[in-house]
Design a protein around this motif. Sequence first.
Motif, PDB file in Angstrom:
ATOM      1  N   GLY A 144      18.332  16.552  25.602  1.00  9.11           N
ATOM      2  CA  GLY A 144      19.546  17.118  26.145  1.00  9.11           C
ATOM      3  C   GLY A 144      19.331  17.580  27.572  1.00  9.11           C
ATOM      4  O   GLY A 144      18.338  18.254  27.883  1.00  9.11           O
ATOM      5  N   ALA A 145      20.240  17.224  28.444  1.00  8.75           N
ATOM      6  CA  ALA A 145      20.109  17.596  29.851  1.00  8.75           C
ATOM      7  C   ALA A 145      20.077  19.101  30.038  1.00  8.75           C
ATOM      8  O   ALA A 145      19.464  19.617  30.977  1.00  8.75           O
ATOM      9  N   ASP A 146      20.723  19.843  29.132  1.00 11.98           N
ATOM     10  CA  ASP A 146      20.745  21.300  29.249  1.00 11.98           C
ATOM     11  C   ASP A 146      19.385  21.921  28.986  1.00 11.98           C
ATOM     12  O   ASP A 146      19.145  23.062  29.383  1.00 11.98           O
ATOM     13  N   GLN A 147      18.512  21.212  28.285  1.00  7.93           N
ATOM     14  CA  GLN A 147      17.161  21.717  28.094  1.00  7.93           C
ATOM     15  C   GLN A 147      16.256  21.309  29.249  1.00  7.93           C
ATOM     16  O   GLN A 147      15.439  22.087  29.715  1.00  7.93           O
ATOM     17  N   VAL A 148      16.405  20.084  29.727  1.00  9.95           N
ATOM     18  CA  VAL A 148      15.529  19.580  30.780  1.00  9.95           C
ATOM     19  C   VAL A 148      15.858  20.225  32.124  1.00  9.95           C
ATOM     20  O   VAL A 148      14.958  20.620  32.877  1.00  9.95           O
ATOM     21  N   ARG A 149      17.131  20.267  32.466  1.00  9.79           N
ATOM     22  CA  ARG A 149      17.632  21.001  33.630  1.00  9.79           C
ATOM     23  C   ARG A 149      16.870  20.677  34.906  1.00  9.79           C
ATOM     24  O   ARG A 149      16.333  21.553  35.576  1.00  9.79           O
ATOM     25  N   ILE A 150      16.840  19.412  35.256  1.00 10.49           N
ATOM     26  CA  ILE A 150      16.250  18.956  36.510  1.00 10.49           C
ATOM     27  C   ILE A 150      17.347  18.299  37.324  1.00 10.49           C
ATOM     28  O   ILE A 150      17.993  17.352  36.867  1.00 10.49           O
ATOM     29  N   SER A 151      17.557  18.804  38.530  1.00 13.36           N
ATOM     30  CA  SER A 151      18.546  18.227  39.429  1.00 13.36           C
ATOM     31  C   SER A 151      17.845  17.210  40.324  1.00 13.36           C
ATOM     32  O   SER A 151      16.981  17.563  41.123  1.00 13.36           O
ATOM     33  N   ALA A 152      18.181  15.947  40.166  1.00 13.19           N
ATOM     34  CA  ALA A 152      17.562  14.877  40.949  1.00 13.19           C
ATOM     35  C   ALA A 152      18.482  13.675  40.907  1.00 13.19           C
ATOM     36  O   ALA A 152      19.409  13.597  40.091  1.00 13.19           O
ATOM     37  N   SER A 153      18.219  12.714  41.784  1.00 10.31           N
ATOM     38  CA  SER A 153      19.025  11.503  41.811  1.00 10.31           C
ATOM     39  C   SER A 153      18.792  10.686  40.547  1.00 10.31           C
ATOM     40  O   SER A 153      17.757  10.809  39.879  1.00 10.31           O
ATOM     41  N   ALA A 154      19.743   9.827  40.247  1.00  6.20           N
ATOM     42  CA  ALA A 154      19.602   8.949  39.083  1.00  6.20           C
ATOM     43  C   ALA A 154      18.387   8.050  39.228  1.00  6.20           C
ATOM     44  O   ALA A 154      17.684   7.765  38.250  1.00  6.20           O
ATOM     45  N   ALA A 155      18.126   7.587  40.456  1.00  9.05           N
ATOM     46  CA  ALA A 155      16.970   6.720  40.679  1.00  9.05           C
ATOM     47  C   ALA A 155      15.671   7.452  40.401  1.00  9.05           C
ATOM     48  O   ALA A 155      14.738   6.893  39.804  1.00  9.05           O
ATOM     49  N   LEU A 156      15.595   8.699  40.807  1.00  6.80           N
ATOM     50  CA  LEU A 156      14.380   9.492  40.569  1.00  6.80           C
ATOM     51  C   LEU A 156      14.209   9.768  39.077  1.00  6.80           C
ATOM     52  O   LEU A 156      13.107   9.670  38.535  1.00  6.80           O
ATOM     53  N   LYS A 157      15.315  10.082  38.414  1.00  4.57           N
ATOM     54  CA  LYS A 157      15.242  10.349  36.979  1.00  4.57           C
ATOM     55  C   LYS A 157      14.861   9.106  36.179  1.00  4.57           C
ATOM     56  O   LYS A 157      14.311   9.213  35.089  1.00  4.57           O
TER      57      LYS A 157
END
Length: 269
Positions: free
Chosen positions: A239-252
């Motif tokens: 879940g994105a709410d647990q990972v909580r990393i702000s980055a570009s889609a390419a980086l992710k």
Amino acid sequence: MTPVPMRLLRAGLAALAAIVMAACGGGDGTEAESPIATDDTTGHWIIDQDYGGYRLIYDCTDRTALHYRYTLQADNGSVARPASFTLDTMLPAGCLQQTSTASYESVHAGYDRGHLVMSNHMDYDATYIRRANFMSNIVPQVSSFNRGIWLDAETVAECYRDIAPVQVYGGVVYSDPSNDYFLSSHGIRTPEYLWKALITTDPATGAQKAIAWLIPNTAGLGPLDGYIVSIAELERRLGADQVRISASAALKAMKPQASWPLPAGCSLD
């Protein structure tokens, strides 16, 4: 790799969505502390606690950190790690924490008091390294996991900090009560998985790069390379709410075939 059960998204994880976090991770002590939040569905009390060198999203109801983040600069520290673990003196009144600093080994053989934020990453400041030994930064880790594959992941971050700043993110996954050996003695469950993600700059290209691992908290694991995931995959599983990393889609989406090779001469000194 064994899929993470969907039930890992149980009590506590949904509460992370209610917390306002900085996008790139703390580490310099200058961020304003995020508001305290209570998850309306579980009643869990979740806080975003600033420890100067790092930040924890901490579940005051379940007595455990859920997520950590910090930024590593070039290594210029040599403060010794404290000889003992202590209870957290910075949690707000009423926020529950582990009830003992005693070893997990004394309760159930084969478990270490394992750090989330590595002590050595805080050795540039005597206060920060002392706080890294708060029990709020500690979870039960299988001894061979803690001293083996988890140390390998920590070493990657340690080595790359001297090349460029490294953003470090990570957290724990609770999904199976069958190994919760320390509830009576310490008040904390045993995580089934730990994860770590690193973002830094490639000096050869000037572009950002990322790597992440999702590792079961068990013995008998293979090399670190077998547990590489992309940040996007972490978000899908946890879940994105647990990972909580702000980055570009390419980086992710980046998923190296192998863990970043350690630079020549790198050590944990």
